[in-house]
Design a protein around this motif. Structure first.
Motif, PDB file in Angstrom:
ATOM      1  N   GLY A  26     -33.111  33.119 -41.128  1.00 20.70           N
ATOM      2  CA  GLY A  26     -32.833  31.685 -41.236  1.00 20.70           C
ATOM      3  C   GLY A  26     -32.077  31.324 -42.498  1.00 20.70           C
ATOM      4  N   VAL A  27     -32.461  31.917 -43.617  1.00 27.67           N
ATOM      5  CA  VAL A  27     -31.765  31.649 -44.881  1.00 27.67           C
ATOM      6  C   VAL A  27     -30.337  32.190 -44.829  1.00 27.67           C
ATOM      7  N   LEU A  28     -30.157  33.386 -44.295  1.00 30.45           N
ATOM      8  CA  LEU A  28     -28.823  33.970 -44.168  1.00 30.45           C
ATOM      9  C   LEU A  28     -27.936  33.115 -43.264  1.00 30.45           C
ATOM     10  N   LYS A  29     -28.512  32.667 -42.133  1.00 36.64           N
ATOM     11  CA  LYS A  29     -27.738  31.818 -41.232  1.00 36.64           C
ATOM     12  C   LYS A  29     -27.413  30.481 -41.871  1.00 36.64           C
ATOM     13  N   LEU A  30     -28.327  29.931 -42.677  1.00 35.91           N
ATOM     14  CA  LEU A  30     -28.054  28.683 -43.365  1.00 35.91           C
ATOM     15  C   LEU A  30     -26.832  28.833 -44.261  1.00 35.91           C
ATOM     16  N   LEU A  31     -26.775  29.912 -45.022  1.00 38.58           N
ATOM     17  CA  LEU A  31     -25.658  30.119 -45.937  1.00 38.58           C
ATOM     18  C   LEU A  31     -24.350  30.396 -45.192  1.00 38.58           C
ATOM     19  N   LEU A  32     -24.380  31.315 -44.234  1.00 39.78           N
ATOM     20  CA  LEU A  32     -23.154  31.704 -43.541  1.00 39.78           C
ATOM     21  C   LEU A  32     -22.633  30.617 -42.599  1.00 39.78           C
ATOM     22  N   CYS A  33     -23.516  30.050 -41.796  1.00 40.89           N
ATOM     23  CA  CYS A  33     -23.065  29.052 -40.826  1.00 40.89           C
ATOM     24  C   CYS A  33     -22.593  27.771 -41.498  1.00 40.89           C
ATOM     25  N   THR A  34     -23.219  27.407 -42.617  1.00 40.85           N
ATOM     26  CA  THR A  34     -22.755  26.230 -43.344  1.00 40.85           C
ATOM     27  C   THR A  34     -21.349  26.456 -43.897  1.00 40.85           C
ATOM     28  N   ALA A  35     -21.137  27.606 -44.511  1.00 44.10           N
ATOM     29  CA  ALA A  35     -19.813  27.913 -45.065  1.00 44.10           C
ATOM     30  C   ALA A  35     -18.753  27.966 -43.964  1.00 44.10           C
ATOM     31  N   LEU A  36     -19.045  28.654 -42.862  1.00 42.05           N
ATOM     32  CA  LEU A  36     -18.075  28.744 -41.766  1.00 42.05           C
ATOM     33  C   LEU A  36     -17.836  27.394 -41.111  1.00 42.05           C
ATOM     34  N   GLY A  37     -18.903  26.626 -40.901  1.00 43.69           N
ATOM     35  CA  GLY A  37     -18.759  25.321 -40.260  1.00 43.69           C
ATOM     36  C   GLY A  37     -17.906  24.375 -41.074  1.00 43.69           C
ATOM     37  N   ILE A  38     -18.121  24.344 -42.383  1.00 39.60           N
ATOM     38  CA  ILE A  38     -17.318  23.473 -43.242  1.00 39.60           C
ATOM     39  C   ILE A  38     -15.871  23.937 -43.273  1.00 39.60           C
ATOM     40  N   GLN A  39     -15.658  25.249 -43.344  1.00 37.87           N
ATOM     41  CA  GLN A  39     -14.286  25.761 -43.354  1.00 37.87           C
ATOM     42  C   GLN A  39     -13.555  25.429 -42.059  1.00 37.87           C
ATOM     43  N   ILE A  40     -14.262  25.511 -40.934  1.00 39.84           N
ATOM     44  CA  ILE A  40     -13.614  25.224 -39.656  1.00 39.84           C
ATOM     45  C   ILE A  40     -13.344  23.729 -39.503  1.00 39.84           C
ATOM     46  N   VAL A  41     -14.320  22.899 -39.838  1.00 34.86           N
ATOM     47  CA  VAL A  41     -14.134  21.446 -39.695  1.00 34.86           C
ATOM     48  C   VAL A  41     -13.052  20.936 -40.641  1.00 34.86           C
ATOM     49  N   MET A  42     -13.016  21.422 -41.853  1.00 28.86           N
ATOM     50  CA  MET A  42     -12.049  20.939 -42.835  1.00 28.86           C
ATOM     51  C   MET A  42     -10.713  21.681 -42.765  1.00 28.86           C
ATOM     52  N   GLY A  43     -10.635  22.759 -41.987  1.00 28.96           N
ATOM     53  CA  GLY A  43      -9.434  23.589 -41.938  1.00 28.96           C
ATOM     54  C   GLY A  43      -8.280  22.947 -41.199  1.00 28.96           C
ATOM     55  N   GLN A  44      -7.100  23.388 -41.542  1.00 29.79           N
ATOM     56  CA  GLN A  44      -5.859  22.941 -40.904  1.00 29.79           C
ATOM     57  C   GLN A  44      -5.241  24.124 -40.172  1.00 29.79           C
ATOM     58  N   GLY A  45      -4.485  23.841 -39.158  1.00 29.90           N
ATOM     59  CA  GLY A  45      -3.779  24.889 -38.435  1.00 29.90           C
ATOM     60  C   GLY A  45      -2.537  25.316 -39.199  1.00 29.90           C
ATOM     61  N   GLY A  46      -2.007  26.438 -38.826  1.00 29.55           N
ATOM     62  CA  GLY A  46      -0.784  26.897 -39.470  1.00 29.55           C
ATOM     63  C   GLY A  46      -0.887  28.338 -39.917  1.00 29.55           C
ATOM     64  N   PRO A  47       0.177  28.830 -40.541  1.00 27.32           N
ATOM     65  CA  PRO A  47       0.205  30.235 -40.945  1.00 27.32           C
ATOM     66  C   PRO A  47      -0.889  30.617 -41.941  1.00 27.32           C
ATOM     67  N   LYS A  48      -1.235  29.714 -42.849  1.00 28.18           N
ATOM     68  CA  LYS A  48      -2.276  30.027 -43.829  1.00 28.18           C
ATOM     69  C   LYS A  48      -3.565  29.281 -43.520  1.00 28.18           C
ATOM     70  N   GLY A  49      -3.670  28.731 -42.321  1.00 26.70           N
ATOM     71  CA  GLY A  49      -4.852  27.969 -41.936  1.00 26.70           C
ATOM     72  C   GLY A  49      -5.620  28.649 -40.815  1.00 26.70           C
ATOM     73  N   LEU A  50      -6.216  27.827 -39.983  1.00 28.87           N
ATOM     74  CA  LEU A  50      -7.021  28.327 -38.870  1.00 28.87           C
ATOM     75  C   LEU A  50      -6.142  28.930 -37.783  1.00 28.87           C
ATOM     76  N   HIS A  51      -6.708  29.864 -37.056  1.00 24.57           N
ATOM     77  CA  HIS A  51      -6.054  30.419 -35.886  1.00 24.57           C
ATOM     78  C   HIS A  51      -5.853  29.279 -34.878  1.00 24.57           C
ATOM     79  N   PRO A  52      -4.777  29.291 -34.108  1.00 19.20           N
ATOM     80  CA  PRO A  52      -4.536  28.188 -33.163  1.00 19.20           C
ATOM     81  C   PRO A  52      -5.696  27.938 -32.186  1.00 19.20           C
ATOM     82  N   THR A  53      -6.329  28.996 -31.704  1.00 22.66           N
ATOM     83  CA  THR A  53      -7.462  28.816 -30.793  1.00 22.66           C
ATOM     84  C   THR A  53      -8.633  28.170 -31.513  1.00 22.66           C
ATOM     85  N   THR A  54      -8.914  28.615 -32.718  1.00 16.73           N
ATOM     86  CA  THR A  54     -10.000  28.017 -33.495  1.00 16.73           C
ATOM     87  C   THR A  54      -9.680  26.577 -33.844  1.00 16.73           C
TER      88      THR A  54
END
Length: 146
Positions: A26-54
């Motif tokens: 649970g603690v590991l998932k809290l750290l990893l999923c929070t970091a990934l979720g924020i990166q995905i929600v705040m991320g932009q598409g493009g060559p240095k951003g999120l993958h187009p599917t993501t």
């Protein structure tokens, strides 16, 4: 009457190893999923951003990751304090993991989202999450519970 678990009486019949293992998960998932979720929600598409599917799925995947992190933390704390809701909430968190990993495996298999090392390990991890989710749900609703 033989004692089966660590504690007896009004507490759930679970072992300390199960409690500490899922607390760590649970603690590991809290750290990893929070970091990934924020990166995905705040991320932009493009060559240095999120993958187009993501990027196309960012408003589904990102909030699901954040909800997964929240449920994992609540479930871990509940399990640590030997509460019935802890196993049930951790089980729901693992169900969200199965959904997220299924999304990853599906798009990785179709070739639209190429993530190393392929879809096999992620499929195996989704199967493990499904098994652990069922085990925790059984612990939540069966046995000597609060």
């Amino acid at each position: 009457r033989p004692r089966k678990g660590v504690v007896d009486g009004e507490f759930p019949d679970v072992s300390a190893a199960l409690i500490f293992t899922f607390f760590g998960v649970g603690v590991l998932k809290l750290l990893l999923c929070t970091a990934l979720g924020i990166q995905i929600v705040m991320g932009q598409g493009g060559p240095k951003g999120l993958h187009p599917t993501t990027f196309d799925w960012k408003w589904a995947v990102g909030p699901t990751l954040l909800l997964d992190a929240f449920l994992a933390a609540i479930g871990a704390i509940g399990l640590f304090y030997l509460r019935r809701y802890g196993a049930a909430v951790m089980s729901l968190s693992l169900v969200l993991d199965v959904l997220l990993l299924s999304w990853l495996v599906m798009y990785n298999t179709w070739g639209t989202l190429n993530i190393w090392p392929g879809s096999g390990p992620y499929f195996f991890l989704a199967c493990l999450c499904a098994i652990f989710s069922v085990e925790l749900m059984v612990k939540a609703f069966k046995g000597n519970m609060l």
